[in-house]
Design a protein around this motif. Structure first.
Motif, short mmCIF file in Angstrom:
data_model
loop_
_atom_site.label_atom_id
_atom_site.label_comp_id
_atom_site.label_asym_id
_atom_site.label_seq_id
_atom_site.Cartn_x
_atom_site.Cartn_y
_atom_site.Cartn_z
N ASP A 1 7.30 7.87 10.02
CA ASP A 1 6.77 9.20 9.74
C ASP A 1 7.89 10.21 9.90
O ASP A 1 8.11 10.75 10.98
CB ASP A 1 5.61 9.47 10.72
CG ASP A 1 5.01 10.85 10.60
OD1 ASP A 1 5.63 11.74 9.98
OD2 ASP A 1 3.92 11.06 11.15
N PHE B 1 -6.24 5.03 4.69
CA PHE B 1 -4.91 5.43 4.23
C PHE B 1 -5.06 6.12 2.88
O PHE B 1 -5.54 5.52 1.92
CB PHE B 1 -3.99 4.22 4.10
CG PHE B 1 -2.72 4.51 3.35
CD1 PHE B 1 -1.80 5.43 3.83
CD2 PHE B 1 -2.45 3.88 2.13
CE1 PHE B 1 -0.63 5.71 3.13
CE2 PHE B 1 -1.29 4.15 1.43
CZ PHE B 1 -0.38 5.06 1.93
N TYR C 1 1.15 0.87 11.29
CA TYR C 1 1.29 1.04 9.84
C TYR C 1 1.79 2.44 9.47
O TYR C 1 2.43 2.62 8.45
CB TYR C 1 -0.05 0.77 9.15
CG TYR C 1 -0.72 -0.49 9.61
CD1 TYR C 1 -0.25 -1.73 9.19
CD2 TYR C 1 -1.79 -0.46 10.51
CE1 TYR C 1 -0.84 -2.91 9.63
CE2 TYR C 1 -2.39 -1.63 10.94
CZ TYR C 1 -1.92 -2.85 10.51
OH TYR C 1 -2.50 -4.01 10.95
N PHE C 2 1.49 3.41 10.31
CA PHE C 2 1.79 4.81 9.99
C PHE C 2 2.94 5.37 10.83
O PHE C 2 3.13 6.58 10.89
CB PHE C 2 0.52 5.65 10.20
CG PHE C 2 -0.73 5.02 9.67
CD1 PHE C 2 -0.80 4.53 8.38
CD2 PHE C 2 -1.87 4.93 10.47
CE1 PHE C 2 -1.96 3.94 7.89
CE2 PHE C 2 -3.04 4.36 9.99
CZ PHE C 2 -3.08 3.86 8.70
N THR D 1 -8.56 8.27 11.15
CA THR D 1 -9.26 7.23 11.91
C THR D 1 -10.51 7.81 12.55
O THR D 1 -10.42 8.78 13.32
CB THR D 1 -8.35 6.64 13.00
OG1 THR D 1 -7.21 6.02 12.38
CG2 THR D 1 -9.09 5.60 13.82
N PRO E 1 -4.64 3.14 -1.88
CA PRO E 1 -5.43 3.30 -0.65
C PRO E 1 -5.90 1.98 -0.06
O PRO E 1 -6.02 0.97 -0.77
CB PRO E 1 -6.61 4.15 -1.11
CG PRO E 1 -6.77 3.81 -2.56
CD PRO E 1 -5.38 3.57 -3.08
N TYR F 1 0.81 -1.21 0.00
CA TYR F 1 0.00 0.00 0.00
C TYR F 1 0.85 1.27 0.00
O TYR F 1 0.70 2.11 -0.89
CB TYR F 1 -0.97 -0.03 1.18
CG TYR F 1 -1.90 -1.22 1.07
CD1 TYR F 1 -2.94 -1.23 0.15
CD2 TYR F 1 -1.71 -2.36 1.84
CE1 TYR F 1 -3.77 -2.33 0.02
CE2 TYR F 1 -2.54 -3.47 1.72
CZ TYR F 1 -3.57 -3.45 0.80
OH TYR F 1 -4.38 -4.54 0.65
N MET F 2 1.76 1.43 0.95
CA MET F 2 2.58 2.64 0.94
C MET F 2 3.49 2.68 -0.29
O MET F 2 3.53 3.68 -1.01
CB MET F 2 3.41 2.74 2.22
CG MET F 2 2.64 3.29 3.39
SD MET F 2 3.68 4.03 4.68
CE MET F 2 4.66 2.65 5.20
N PHE G 1 1.41 11.49 2.37
CA PHE G 1 0.38 10.54 2.76
C PHE G 1 -0.49 11.20 3.82
O PHE G 1 -0.09 12.15 4.48
CB PHE G 1 0.98 9.28 3.40
CG PHE G 1 1.86 8.45 2.52
CD1 PHE G 1 1.54 8.19 1.20
CD2 PHE G 1 3.01 7.86 3.04
CE1 PHE G 1 2.34 7.39 0.39
CE2 PHE G 1 3.82 7.05 2.25
CZ PHE G 1 3.48 6.82 0.93
N SER G 2 -1.69 10.64 4.03
CA SER G 2 -2.45 10.98 5.22
C SER G 2 -3.19 9.75 5.71
O SER G 2 -3.41 8.81 4.95
CB SER G 2 -3.44 12.13 4.96
OG SER G 2 -4.46 11.74 4.07
N TRP G 3 -3.49 9.75 6.99
CA TRP G 3 -4.38 8.73 7.53
C TRP G 3 -5.42 9.39 8.42
O TRP G 3 -5.17 10.42 9.03
CB TRP G 3 -3.62 7.64 8.29
CG TRP G 3 -2.84 8.02 9.51
CD1 TRP G 3 -1.51 8.33 9.58
CD2 TRP G 3 -3.33 8.09 10.87
NE1 TRP G 3 -1.15 8.60 10.87
CE2 TRP G 3 -2.23 8.46 11.68
CE3 TRP G 3 -4.58 7.88 11.46
CZ2 TRP G 3 -2.35 8.62 13.07
CZ3 TRP G 3 -4.72 8.05 12.83
CH2 TRP G 3 -3.60 8.41 13.62
#
Length: 429
Positions: free
Chosen positions: A185, A279, A181-182, A225, A55, A49-50, A221-223
């Protein structure tokens, strides 16, 4: 709490990527997959994914976060039915307003008015947090009364609390945990360590609040939740946004399915509910609506997977700045003026970018010299990197710096050139 997490730091066990390209393809072309946190490994997320810039929705990520206390079930279905009020009308009753007031002080917060535009953006206001909660709660109560009495709806404001740096504002309040996962950074790793402005945000908004059509800052990237609530996303791969630009290259402020279909845009719809993280890859334009009263935690970030995209965006923005002030090329310190404008318009300039690379390089190199030093940069007080992860970061930095030294702008600046050369020499040693 932070000390406890450091003591039992979780390993980000990155390994070499699969050799079979088929294993790297993340999803069917017409789908954004949902993957459970219990079965999706860090290694798989990283490469599928990354690295592939694709996404995914990750479920069950926030079950044990302290900010679950921001929600409440005090208005259950029985209460709603007894009063003749529909469940949808009471969607916002799941916000625990009393707890939020007790736990978080009445500080100023940034708010966007979704009913007003200002220069192709939502108009911005600043409210005290408790005032914002009061207005939001009053809106929910008024909507419930209207549904119950069949009275015509009143005109209400539509205020969205966005880009709130609550984690930086209350560093002792561990109200959430960055999902593994994030955790790689680079952006926030530097900013948090140096106690500078970060890219960690809380969003709170009523039903029908929304964010305009955009891609994320720097090409990051952004996430996002969801703690409570339901969001609808329209999101599209890089390049599809060009189908929506006008003759001057301007993109629309807002979109919908009809507009996308008319322009034959390839897009995806994501319906995100509570306890799910979306994601968002680099360069994917998107618009988001809150279908119910919603609270979310959001980060922008970049790392070895998309640092080259960030560099390319920096280059392109510098070209745009030079074009904008091309009639001033003969002025003294023209390049320095361009860098000042670049920082104002893009958020960082070349020197800022080089400083970040120096920071990340120093920490990774220190880990190679003495493995015990890895404890000095436990990521988000929770995660440590595998040896392969450290080596991969350094290899990506070497490749990037080689490209940067070929750039004419870097070559024209002795200070930038010298710093890039010195850093590349350190990485090659």
């Amino acid at each position: 709490m932070a000390a406890e997490r450091r003591a039992g730091a979780e390993l980000l066990g990155l390994q070499s990527p699969p050799r079979d390209d088929k294993e790297l393809f993340p999803a069917t072309p017409d789908n954004v997959l949902r993957r459970g946190a219990s079965e999706l490994s860090y290694n798989e997320f990283y490469w599928k994914y990354m690295q592939q810039n694709w996404p995914v929705v990750i479920t069950d990520v926030s079950t044990n976060w302290k900010c679950q206390q921001w929600t409440s079930n005090s208005y259950g279905d029985d209460n709603a039915n007894a009063n003749g009020i529909t469940n949808s009308a009471l969607a916002g009753a799941h916000i625990n307003f009393d707890y939020l007031r007790r736990r978080i002080g009445d500080c100023p917060v940034p708010v966007a008015d979704c009913n007003a535009t200002y220069f192709n953006s939502h108009a911005k206001v600043e409210l005290n947090f408790h005032d914002y909660l009061n207005r939001w709660q009053s809106r929910i109560e008024n909507e419930a009364e209207e549904v119950n009495s069949n009275v015509a709806g009143k005109t209400t404001d539509n205020l969205y609390l966005k880009d709130w740096h609550l984690a930086a504002q209350m560093p002792g309040y561990d109200f959430y945990k960055v999902p593994k996962y994030f955790a790689s950074d680079w952006l926030n790793e530097q900013l948090i360590e140096q106690k500078r402005d970060d890219y960690r945000f809380v969003y709170m908004g009523p039903k029908d609040s929304w964010t305009s059509y955009h891609s994320d800052v720097f090409g990051s990237f952004s996430w996002s939740t969801n703690i409570v609530g339901h969001k609808k996303w329209l999101i599209m791969p890089p390049g599809q946004e060009l189908k929506l630009s006008d003759r001057l290259g301007n993109l629309p402020f807002r979109i919908n399915e009809q507009l996308l279909e008319e322009h034959k845009v390839h897009y995806f719809t994501i319906n995100q509910t509570a306890n799910e993280a979306v994601f968002v890859p680099s360069g994917w334009y998107h618009q988001v609506w809150n279908l119910t009263d919603t609270i979310s935690i959001n980060h922008n970030w970049f790392n070895a997977c998309n640092i080259l995209m960030v560099w390319r965006n920096l280059l392109n923005n510098l070209k745009a700045v030079r074009k904008e002030i091309s009639d001033c090329q003969q002025m003294d310190n023209f390049e320095a003026h361009c860098q000042t404008m670049l920082r104002a318009s893009f958020g960082i300039n070349y020197l800022d970018f080089i400083e970040l690379l120096e920071f990340i390089s120093a920490r990774r190199l220190a880990a190679l010299v003495d493995n015990s030093t890895t404890t000095k940069f436990i990521l988000f007080d929770t995660y440590k990197m595998s040896d392969y992860h450290v080596q991969y970061d350094l290899e990506c930095l070497r490749k990037l710096l080689t490209l940067m030294l070929e750039d004419s702008s870097v070559q024209q600046s002795p200070a930038q050139m010298e710093r890039c050369q010195r850093l590349l020499s350190q990485l090659a040693a």
